[in-house]
Design a protein around this motif. Structure first.
Motif, PDB file in Angstrom:
ATOM      1  N   SER A  37       0.717  -0.668   0.287  1.00  0.00           N
ATOM      2  CA  SER A  37       0.093   0.240  -0.392  1.00  0.00           C
ATOM      3  C   SER A  37       1.107   1.501  -0.165  1.00  0.00           C
ATOM      4  CB  SER A  37      -0.658  -0.094   0.817  1.00  0.00           C
ATOM      5  OG  SER A  37      -0.218   0.224   2.487  1.00  0.00           O
ATOM      6  N   CYS A  38       1.955   1.375   0.016  1.00  0.00           N
ATOM      7  CA  CYS A  38       2.815   2.457   0.141  1.00  0.00           C
ATOM      8  C   CYS A  38       4.054   2.620  -0.665  1.00  0.00           C
ATOM      9  CB  CYS A  38       3.628   3.043   1.635  1.00  0.00           C
ATOM     10  SG  CYS A  38       4.502   1.616   2.871  1.00  0.00           S
ATOM     11  N   LYS A  39       4.161   1.654  -1.777  1.00  0.00           N
ATOM     12  CA  LYS A  39       5.366   0.995  -2.474  1.00  0.00           C
ATOM     13  C   LYS A  39       5.200   0.455  -3.595  1.00  0.00           C
ATOM     14  CE  LYS A  39       9.696  -1.744  -1.836  1.00  0.00           C
ATOM     15  NZ  LYS A  39      10.544  -2.488  -1.317  1.00  0.00           N
ATOM     16  N   CYS A  40       5.534   0.933  -4.863  1.00  0.00           N
ATOM     17  CA  CYS A  40       5.927   0.998  -5.721  1.00  0.00           C
ATOM     18  C   CYS A  40       7.000   0.706  -7.046  1.00  0.00           C
ATOM     19  CB  CYS A  40       4.488   1.500  -7.344  1.00  0.00           C
ATOM     20  SG  CYS A  40       5.293   2.791  -7.149  1.00  0.00           S
ATOM     21  N   LYS A  41       6.922  -0.172  -7.416  1.00  0.00           N
ATOM     22  CA  LYS A  41       8.403  -0.636  -8.493  1.00  0.00           C
ATOM     23  C   LYS A  41       8.169  -0.053 -10.405  1.00  0.00           C
ATOM     24  CE  LYS A  41      11.726  -4.076  -9.825  1.00  0.00           C
ATOM     25  NZ  LYS A  41      12.609  -5.180  -8.900  1.00  0.00           N
ATOM     26  N   LEU A  42       9.211   0.892 -10.232  1.00  0.00           N
ATOM     27  CA  LEU A  42       9.397   1.720 -11.713  1.00  0.00           C
ATOM     28  C   LEU A  42       9.701   0.602 -12.790  1.00  0.00           C
ATOM     29  CD1 LEU A  42       9.168   3.594 -10.264  1.00  0.00           C
ATOM     30  CD2 LEU A  42       9.890   5.237 -11.553  1.00  0.00           C
ATOM     31  N   ASP A  43       9.353   0.488 -14.044  1.00  0.00           N
ATOM     32  CA  ASP A  43       9.973  -0.084 -15.208  1.00  0.00           C
ATOM     33  C   ASP A  43      11.378  -0.456 -14.885  1.00  0.00           C
ATOM     34  OD1 ASP A  43       6.808  -0.861 -16.172  1.00  0.00           O
ATOM     35  OD2 ASP A  43       7.536   0.541 -17.250  1.00  0.00           O
ATOM     36  N   ASP A  44      12.614   0.855 -14.315  1.00  0.00           N
ATOM     37  CA  ASP A  44      13.309   0.636 -14.208  1.00  0.00           C
ATOM     38  C   ASP A  44      13.768   0.221 -12.878  1.00  0.00           C
ATOM     39  OD1 ASP A  44      13.164   2.846 -12.323  1.00  0.00           O
ATOM     40  OD2 ASP A  44      13.204   3.870 -13.831  1.00  0.00           O
ATOM     41  N   ALA A 103      -7.991   3.417   8.610  1.00  0.00           N
ATOM     42  CA  ALA A 103      -7.952   4.296   7.537  1.00  0.00           C
ATOM     43  C   ALA A 103      -6.967   4.316   6.974  1.00  0.00           C
ATOM     44  CB  ALA A 103      -8.745   5.228   8.221  1.00  0.00           C
ATOM     45  N   ALA A 104      -6.574   4.951   5.933  1.00  0.00           N
ATOM     46  CA  ALA A 104      -5.245   5.703   4.822  1.00  0.00           C
ATOM     47  C   ALA A 104      -4.995   7.125   4.870  1.00  0.00           C
ATOM     48  CB  ALA A 104      -4.921   5.065   4.050  1.00  0.00           C
ATOM     49  N   VAL A 105      -6.642   7.608   4.829  1.00  0.00           N
ATOM     50  CA  VAL A 105      -7.433   8.525   5.339  1.00  0.00           C
ATOM     51  C   VAL A 105      -8.283   9.407   5.960  1.00  0.00           C
ATOM     52  CG1 VAL A 105      -7.436  10.783   3.644  1.00  0.00           C
ATOM     53  CG2 VAL A 105      -6.270   8.827   2.675  1.00  0.00           C
ATOM     54  N   CYS A 106      -7.784  10.419   6.572  1.00  0.00           N
ATOM     55  CA  CYS A 106      -9.307  10.561   7.664  1.00  0.00           C
ATOM     56  C   CYS A 106     -10.061  12.595   6.695  1.00  0.00           C
ATOM     57  CB  CYS A 106      -9.457  10.056   8.870  1.00  0.00           C
ATOM     58  SG  CYS A 106     -10.599  10.732  10.060  1.00  0.00           S
ATOM     59  N   GLN A 107     -11.155  12.418   6.897  1.00  0.00           N
ATOM     60  CA  GLN A 107     -11.587  14.033   6.509  1.00  0.00           C
ATOM     61  C   GLN A 107     -12.621  14.287   8.234  1.00  0.00           C
ATOM     62  OE1 GLN A 107     -14.867  14.659   5.081  1.00  0.00           O
ATOM     63  NE2 GLN A 107     -14.614  16.351   3.544  1.00  0.00           N
ATOM     64  N   THR A 113      -9.066   3.345   2.026  1.00  0.00           N
ATOM     65  CA  THR A 113      -8.542   2.254   3.710  1.00  0.00           C
ATOM     66  C   THR A 113      -7.198   1.977   3.270  1.00  0.00           C
ATOM     67  OG1 THR A 113      -9.488   0.347   2.181  1.00  0.00           O
ATOM     68  CG2 THR A 113     -10.244   1.395   4.013  1.00  0.00           C
ATOM     69  N   GLN A 114      -6.165   1.680   3.590  1.00  0.00           N
ATOM     70  CA  GLN A 114      -4.734   0.687   2.960  1.00  0.00           C
ATOM     71  C   GLN A 114      -4.872  -0.409   1.655  1.00  0.00           C
ATOM     72  OE1 GLN A 114      -1.800   2.100   3.657  1.00  0.00           O
ATOM     73  NE2 GLN A 114      -2.801   3.528   5.791  1.00  0.00           N
ATOM     74  N   ASP A 115      -5.873  -1.205   2.129  1.00  0.00           N
ATOM     75  CA  ASP A 115      -6.354  -2.365   1.218  1.00  0.00           C
ATOM     76  C   ASP A 115      -6.562  -2.071   0.125  1.00  0.00           C
ATOM     77  OD1 ASP A 115      -4.949  -3.869   3.103  1.00  0.00           O
ATOM     78  OD2 ASP A 115      -7.147  -4.281   3.542  1.00  0.00           O
ATOM     79  N   SER A 116      -7.126  -0.522  -0.067  1.00  0.00           N
ATOM     80  CA  SER A 116      -7.278  -0.098  -1.425  1.00  0.00           C
ATOM     81  C   SER A 116      -6.685   0.480  -2.158  1.00  0.00           C
ATOM     82  CB  SER A 116      -9.083   1.176  -0.935  1.00  0.00           C
ATOM     83  OG  SER A 116      -8.637   2.066  -0.873  1.00  0.00           O
ATOM     84  N   ALA A 117      -5.907   0.584  -1.957  1.00  0.00           N
ATOM     85  CA  ALA A 117      -4.178   1.745  -2.591  1.00  0.00           C
ATOM     86  C   ALA A 117      -4.012   1.846  -3.666  1.00  0.00           C
ATOM     87  CB  ALA A 117      -2.848   1.318  -2.086  1.00  0.00           C
ATOM     88  N   THR A 137       0.910   9.075  -8.379  1.00  0.00           N
ATOM     89  CA  THR A 137      -0.344   9.158  -7.805  1.00  0.00           C
ATOM     90  C   THR A 137      -0.914   7.657  -7.021  1.00  0.00           C
ATOM     91  OG1 THR A 137      -2.208   8.275  -8.850  1.00  0.00           O
ATOM     92  CG2 THR A 137      -1.388  10.750  -8.764  1.00  0.00           C
ATOM     93  N   ILE A 138      -1.522   7.695  -6.104  1.00  0.00           N
ATOM     94  CA  ILE A 138      -1.531   6.620  -4.768  1.00  0.00           C
ATOM     95  C   ILE A 138      -3.413   7.566  -4.801  1.00  0.00           C
ATOM     96  CG2 ILE A 138      -1.730   5.611  -2.855  1.00  0.00           C
ATOM     97  CD1 ILE A 138       0.995   5.753  -2.598  1.00  0.00           C
ATOM     98  N   THR A 139      -4.271   6.354  -5.403  1.00  0.00           N
ATOM     99  CA  THR A 139      -5.382   6.676  -4.850  1.00  0.00           C
ATOM    100  C   THR A 139      -6.132   5.384  -4.112  1.00  0.00           C
ATOM    101  OG1 THR A 139      -6.146   7.208  -7.224  1.00  0.00           O
ATOM    102  CG2 THR A 139      -8.039   6.581  -6.184  1.00  0.00           C
ATOM    103  N   TYR A 140      -6.600   6.167  -2.645  1.00  0.00           N
ATOM    104  CA  TYR A 140      -8.089   5.399  -1.556  1.00  0.00           C
ATOM    105  C   TYR A 140      -8.963   5.442  -2.249  1.00  0.00           C
ATOM    106  CZ  TYR A 140      -3.045   5.912   0.871  1.00  0.00           C
ATOM    107  OH  TYR A 140      -1.463   5.896   1.175  1.00  0.00           O
ATOM    108  N   SER A 141      -9.615   4.239  -1.366  1.00  0.00           N
ATOM    109  CA  SER A 141     -11.343   4.700  -1.786  1.00  0.00           C
ATOM    110  C   SER A 141     -11.947   3.827  -0.596  1.00  0.00           C
ATOM    111  CB  SER A 141     -12.123   4.359  -2.746  1.00  0.00           C
ATOM    112  OG  SER A 141     -11.572   2.340  -3.204  1.00  0.00           O
ATOM    113  N   ALA A 142     -12.601   3.910  -0.167  1.00  0.00           N
ATOM    114  CA  ALA A 142     -13.402   3.340   1.764  1.00  0.00           C
ATOM    115  C   ALA A 142     -15.272   3.822   1.162  1.00  0.00           C
ATOM    116  CB  ALA A 142     -13.284   4.158   2.275  1.00  0.00           C
ATOM    117  N   GLU A 143     -16.049   2.867   1.804  1.00  0.00           N
ATOM    118  CA  GLU A 143     -17.121   2.664   1.151  1.00  0.00           C
ATOM    119  C   GLU A 143     -18.083   3.553   2.500  1.00  0.00           C
ATOM    120  OE1 GLU A 143     -21.617  -0.002   1.238  1.00  0.00           O
ATOM    121  OE2 GLU A 143     -19.608  -0.855   0.883  1.00  0.00           O
TER     122      GLU A 143
END
Length: 240
Positions: free
Chosen positions: A28-35, A80-84, A95-99, A111-117
């Motif tokens: 949820s907080c790490k991604c790998k680029l093509d290079d 939560a990953a983001v709380c308003q 949520t973290q799982d939705s990242a 970007t990172i896109t999160y979502s929650a119901e």
């Protein structure tokens, strides 16, 4: 003419696809680029509570909290990953799982896109996009706020938003060296104990294969001198 138009359109499409920048999600907080480089926000994460707590949005209306990697709870926000915080109430905005990692062409940032119901209204999904700006200055978290109903935007600027070389870890050669010296230590300690307590030897005779170890420096010296002498001589041939 139509064939040329179709060919040109396909060519532009292929160029567009090849130009897309992707960052494959690792967690949820790490991604790998093509290079092979990675974007890793883990150093920012806190184990308890958000890394950034109740930061006012740019419009001065609502407050937002964010934590990468690890979920947190704040008031009505759980997991939560983001709380308003709006009018004194908390709403889970992702949520973290939705990242999901992506790339924003307009701003040229990942970007990172999160979502929650929403727990208030069924089938009400809140979506938050976090824009990652690579910056070597101090870390900065700035909520933009609610763009349209149920859609939110946040900005993070800092060095951890920059793609960097992934840690290679311990190489195979390093592992072999570690194993070699570990076995050497076991051999020497075990050999000394065997010589002292079983064979009743003492002094230099307590060292296992002492003749070899004491003669090793001389063998190395002879080998080095032999190589130097050989290297300094040129081959000669008998004249015919």
């Amino acid at each position: 003419m139509k064939i040329l138009v179709i060919f040109f359109t396909l060519f532009k499409l292929l160029c567009y696809i090849s130009a897309q920048k992707t960052c494959k999600k690792v967690n949820s907080c790490k991604c790998k680029l093509d290079d092979g480089k990675v974007i890793d926000l883990d150093p920012l994460a806190k184990s308890s509570g958000p890394a950034f707590l109740d930061v006012l949005d740019s419009g001065g209306v609502d407050q937002y909290s964010w934590n990468p990697c690890k979920p947190f709870s704040e008031g009505g926000c759980t997991n939560a990953a983001v709380c308003q915080t709006h009018s004194g109430l908390q709403y889970n905005c992702g949520t973290q799982d939705s990242a999901v990692f992506g790339y924003d062409d307009a701003n040229s940032v990942y970007t990172i896109t999160y979502s929650a119901e929403s727990y208030v209204k069924s089938n009400d999904v809140r979506t938050t996009t976090l824009y990652l700006y690579c910056d070597q200055g101090p870390d900065m978290f700035q909520p933009i706020g609610e763009a349209v109903q149920g859609t939110y935007a946040l900005i993070f600027k800092g060095k951890y938003a920059c793609p960097r070389t992934a840690s290679a870890g311990i190489s195979a050669g390093s592992i072999l060296i570690i194993i070699f010296f570990s076995l050497l230590v076991v051999y020497l300690i075990g050999g000394v104990l065997f010589q002292i307590f079983v064979k009743k030897n003492s002094g230099k005779n307590a060292i296992p294969n002492s003749n070899f170890w004491f003669g090793l420096p001389g063998l190395i010296k002879d080998g080095v001198f032999l190589i130097i002498r050989r290297g300094g001589k040129k081959g000669s041939y008998n004249s015919i």
